[in-house]
Enzyme design. Structure first.
Site, PDB file in Angstrom:
ATOM      1  N   LYS A 168       7.586  -0.859 -12.761  1.00 49.25           N
ATOM      2  CA  LYS A 168       7.762   0.377 -13.535  1.00 49.25           C
ATOM      3  C   LYS A 168       8.891   1.213 -12.936  1.00 49.25           C
ATOM      4  O   LYS A 168       9.760   1.688 -13.632  1.00 49.25           O
ATOM      5  CB  LYS A 168       6.442   1.151 -13.558  1.00 49.25           C
ATOM      6  N   GLU A 191       7.987  -3.992  -1.988  1.00 45.33           N
ATOM      7  CA  GLU A 191       7.595  -5.406  -2.029  1.00 45.33           C
ATOM      8  C   GLU A 191       8.364  -6.142  -3.129  1.00 45.33           C
ATOM      9  O   GLU A 191       8.903  -7.235  -2.916  1.00 45.33           O
ATOM     10  CB  GLU A 191       6.087  -5.535  -2.326  1.00 45.33           C
ATOM     11  N   GLY A 220       1.096   2.427 -14.452  1.00 43.72           N
ATOM     12  CA  GLY A 220       1.235   1.043 -13.976  1.00 43.72           C
ATOM     13  C   GLY A 220      -0.001   0.207 -14.269  1.00 43.72           C
ATOM     14  O   GLY A 220       0.086  -0.926 -14.751  1.00 43.72           O
ATOM     15  N   ARG A 221      -1.180   0.773 -13.985  1.00 41.31           N
ATOM     16  CA  ARG A 221      -2.415  -0.015 -14.154  1.00 41.31           C
ATOM     17  C   ARG A 221      -2.852  -0.097 -15.614  1.00 41.31           C
ATOM     18  O   ARG A 221      -3.876  -0.697 -15.921  1.00 41.31           O
ATOM     19  CB  ARG A 221      -3.523   0.546 -13.262  1.00 41.31           C
ATOM     20  N   GLU A 238      -7.940   2.995  -8.400  1.00 36.91           N
ATOM     21  CA  GLU A 238      -6.712   3.787  -8.297  1.00 36.91           C
ATOM     22  C   GLU A 238      -6.798   4.994  -9.242  1.00 36.91           C
ATOM     23  O   GLU A 238      -6.185   6.021  -9.017  1.00 36.91           O
ATOM     24  CB  GLU A 238      -5.477   2.928  -8.625  1.00 36.91           C
ATOM     25  N   HIS A 254     -23.922 -18.157  -4.987  1.00 38.19           N
ATOM     26  CA  HIS A 254     -24.042 -18.965  -3.766  1.00 38.19           C
ATOM     27  C   HIS A 254     -23.303 -18.326  -2.610  1.00 38.19           C
ATOM     28  O   HIS A 254     -23.049 -18.967  -1.589  1.00 38.19           O
ATOM     29  CB  HIS A 254     -23.522 -20.377  -4.033  1.00 38.19           C
ATOM     30  N   LYS A 276       2.956   3.867   2.573  1.00 38.56           N
ATOM     31  CA  LYS A 276       4.301   3.364   2.258  1.00 38.56           C
ATOM     32  C   LYS A 276       5.321   3.994   3.194  1.00 38.56           C
ATOM     33  O   LYS A 276       6.224   3.329   3.710  1.00 38.56           O
ATOM     34  CB  LYS A 276       4.692   3.730   0.818  1.00 38.56           C
TER      35      LYS A 276
HETATM   36  O1  F6P Z   1       1.623   1.723  -5.001  1.00 40.07           O
HETATM   37  C1  F6P Z   1       0.833   1.805  -6.130  1.00 40.07           C
HETATM   38  C2  F6P Z   1       1.636   1.529  -7.366  1.00 40.07           C
HETATM   39  O2  F6P Z   1       2.435   2.598  -7.659  1.00 40.07           O
HETATM   40  C3  F6P Z   1       0.742   1.205  -8.555  1.00 40.07           C
HETATM   41  O3  F6P Z   1       0.235   2.304  -9.179  1.00 40.07           O
HETATM   42  C4  F6P Z   1       1.654   0.372  -9.385  1.00 40.07           C
HETATM   43  O4  F6P Z   1       0.970  -0.361 -10.360  1.00 40.07           O
HETATM   44  C5  F6P Z   1       2.291  -0.487  -8.317  1.00 40.07           C
HETATM   45  O5  F6P Z   1       2.455   0.383  -7.217  1.00 40.07           O
HETATM   46  C6  F6P Z   1       3.606  -1.109  -8.690  1.00 40.07           C
HETATM   47  O6  F6P Z   1       4.550  -0.152  -9.060  1.00 40.07           O
HETATM   48  P1  F6P Z   1       5.858  -0.558  -9.820  1.00 40.07           P
HETATM   49  O7  F6P Z   1       5.476  -1.178 -11.121  1.00 40.07           O
HETATM   50  O8  F6P Z   1       6.619   0.723 -10.005  1.00 40.07           O
HETATM   51  O9  F6P Z   1       6.622  -1.531  -8.970  1.00 40.07           O
END
Ligand code: F6P
Length: 556
Positions: free
Chosen positions: A215, A221, A275-276, A361, A392, A520
């Site tokens: 987003k 990452e 995002g979620r 979240e 199990h 972060k």
């Molecule tokens: O760190 C949490 C977050 O902001 C989530 O809410 C989001 O889904 C995820 O990181 C990834 O964010 P992006 O889509 O901006 O890379």
């Protein structure tokens, strides 16, 4: 000017009349026994099931009665669920801390839904991107989109994390029976290079398409993984070939261009999609690639059917509202601090992980929208695993441990495979577990069993406490005919709206996530220290010690 509903002062939940009535009522209900409630009312199943959008929710195995439900609905009304729901659907900026509307529902509304927010024609924007998704996914799926050596795409690697990974990955797995077998989907999310390495070892640069899904397009990452994939690709291909192998999904057009992705290969979405809540947007590109645009449209339509139900059904018959209020009851009055999700469908194996982000979240918050401490416990821990595997592993604790954990069982009445015997065995286990959690097994019942086996009485008495099940443990069962794109869409939307309603009860902002920021910032600082320059700053002795160990390992 119309004041956003959430700016109207909201009293503490404990100060509301319906909460206080519920509290008084809960004293009696805490002692209630589900066995007796079922025995006393043969209509309990008929009275405590709700249907919507191809799903049925059976909530009869919860420790409550008709009075409880009626008081819970009073509470929902008193907290303004109906007004808040309308505020969300009509694009009010209910995400106050980020000044944003919350319009994932607009992503699955059919063409022609008239919604204008801040002068922007939301429907036109959504339909335009959907058409681009259709055109692109059709080309990749029919082989007319080719890689730099002229070969069709065989592998798609979605690079994203959180909402840019969990939704698409869960949905691709859930809809695997509907997917194109010639297109293999991969998901790389973790900054751990083992994740990327394992995927790159399986794919060929000539036939691989990377989707960089973020987003914000700044998530550390994802950016590191995207750069690694780019460098890997350039070992074989050239800069000019990148456009055939890298596409991006983001709200941040400028950053995509900076990264070097052709703006033609950019699939936008908007800041009013959390995002979620983004699997319905172009973040779902990998899902549309896997199952094709028609099934992707069915997925959106299933969610829309649940949206319509949520927006219009009376609260008492409103599945997301009922599910939310049951969750609130268990959390608040039966002290249940976690909820276990048990899909009895292997293709839903990522659904618990998806729900973890959606719920935790969203409602893992401790202050109200106006910054005051919430005066009751908020979002529970969400966790789970597919049945029958879970039986199990940890069901022992759920049956006989000291905590009571409500469970959501999720099952499809019909399988999408035709292997004989399996589906009856699966469903039998699902229904047996919810029955066992509800009825338990008394000491006398255990005694009778052991006597029938002819055990001596001293051994029987020694075994009785171990073999007794307290029962009276609450569960919901959600069933659908089959797991299809439409029922999956409805299922996800059900939980989205459940989460929303609970956020309204607690008066928290379910649409921000400031709690992820501190880690972060500290990680960025420590990453610099691990790479050697400058000298490690002084943290606490534990963090200093761990940094020193990692630095020593690097130079070993
Ligand atoms: O760190 C949490 C977050 O902001 C989530 O809410 C989001 O889904 C995820 O990181 C990834 O964010 P992006 O889509 O901006 O890379």
């Amino acid at each position: 000017m119309r004041q956003p509903a959430e700016l109207t002062p909201v009293p503490a939940i404990t100060a509301t009349a319906s909460f206080q009535q519920l509290q008084a009522h809960s004293t009696a209900m805490r002692e209630a026994q589900l066995r007796q409630l079922f025995a006393a009312n043969p209509q309990r199943f008929a009275q405590m099931t709700v249907d919507a959008a191809g799903l049925l929710l059976d909530y009869s195995k919860n420790r409550l009665d008709a009075t409880t439900m009626s008081l819970l609905m009073d509470l929902a009304r008193e907290r303004g669920v109906e007004a808040q729901r309308e505020a969300m659907f009509t694009g009010e900026k209910i995400n106050l801390t980020e000044h944003r509307a919350v319009l994932h529902t607009a992503l699955r509304a059919p063409r022609g839904s008239k919604l204008v927010v801040d002068g922007q024609d939301i429907d036109a924007d959504v339909q335009d991107v959907l058409q681009r998704v259709k055109a692109f996914t059709d080309k990749v799926r029919n082989g007319s989109w080719v890689g730099y050596t002229g070969k069709p795409i065989s592998d798609v690697v979605n690079i994203g994390i959180g909402g840019s990974d969990l939704g698409p990955k869960m949905a691709c797995l859930a809809l695997r029976s509907y997917a194109n077998p010639n297109l293999e989907m991969h998901f790389v999310s973790n900054v751990d290079g083992h994740d990327m390495e394992a995927t790159l070892s399986k794919v060929d640069p000539e036939t691989t398409l990377f989707i960089v899904a973020s987003k914000t397009f700044v998530t550390a990452e994802t950016m590191l993984n995207a750069n690694t994939a780019r460098a890997w690709f350039l070992l074989e291909g050239e800069e000019k070939d990148l456009a055939k192998h890298f596409v991006a999904v983001s709200t941040n057009a400028a950053a995509i261009v900076d990264f070097g992705i052709d703006p033609e290969n950019m699939f936008p979405f908007w800041d009013w999609v959390g995002g979620r809540y983004s699997v319905w947007s172009s973040i779902g590109l990998s899902v549309a690639l896997a199952v094709g645009f028609e099934y992707f449209s069915d997925f959106l339509a299933g969610a829309h059917a649940m949206d319509q139900h949520f927006r219009s059904a009376p609260l008492e018959q409103n599945m997301p509202v009922v599910l939310a209020m049951l969750g609130f009851w268990n959390r608040q009055f039966l002290d249940c601090s976690s909820v276990s999700i048990a899909p009895y469908h292997q293709d839903l194996s990522r659904f618990p992980a998806y729900l973890q982000q959606l719920d935790m979240e969203s409602n893992g918050k401790r202050v109200t929208k106006d910054g005051k401490a919430v005066d009751v416990p908020t979002g529970p821990v969400i966790w789970g695993e597919c049945g029958t595997n879970a039986q199990h592993a940890y069901f022992q604790l759920l049956h006989q441990g000291t905590d009571v954990t409500p469970i959501d069982f999720i099952a499809a009445l019909r399988a999408t495979h035709d292997l004989p015997g399996h589906h009856d065995a699966l469903l039998a286990n699902c229904f047996a577990q919810s029955e066992a959690f509800m009825t338990g097994k008394t000491g006398d019942e255990v005694r009778l069993d052991l006597q029938a086996q002819g055990l001596p009485s001293d051994e029987i008495e020694a075994l009785v406490p171990h073999k007794t099940f307290p029962g009276n443990r609450p569960s919901n069962t959600i069933v659908m005919d089959q797991l299809t794109p439409a029922t999956l869409g409805a299922l996800i939307a059900l939980y989205e709206h459940k989460t929303f309603v609970q956020g309204v009860l607690w008066n928290v902002n379910s649409f921000d996530q400031w709690g992820v920021e501190l880690g972060k910032v500290l990680a960025k600082k420590i990453q610099g220290e691990l790479s050697g320059q400058p000298e490690p700053e002084k943290h606490d002795s534990s963090t200093n010690g761990l940094i020193a160990l990692a630095r020593a390992a690097k130079s070993a």
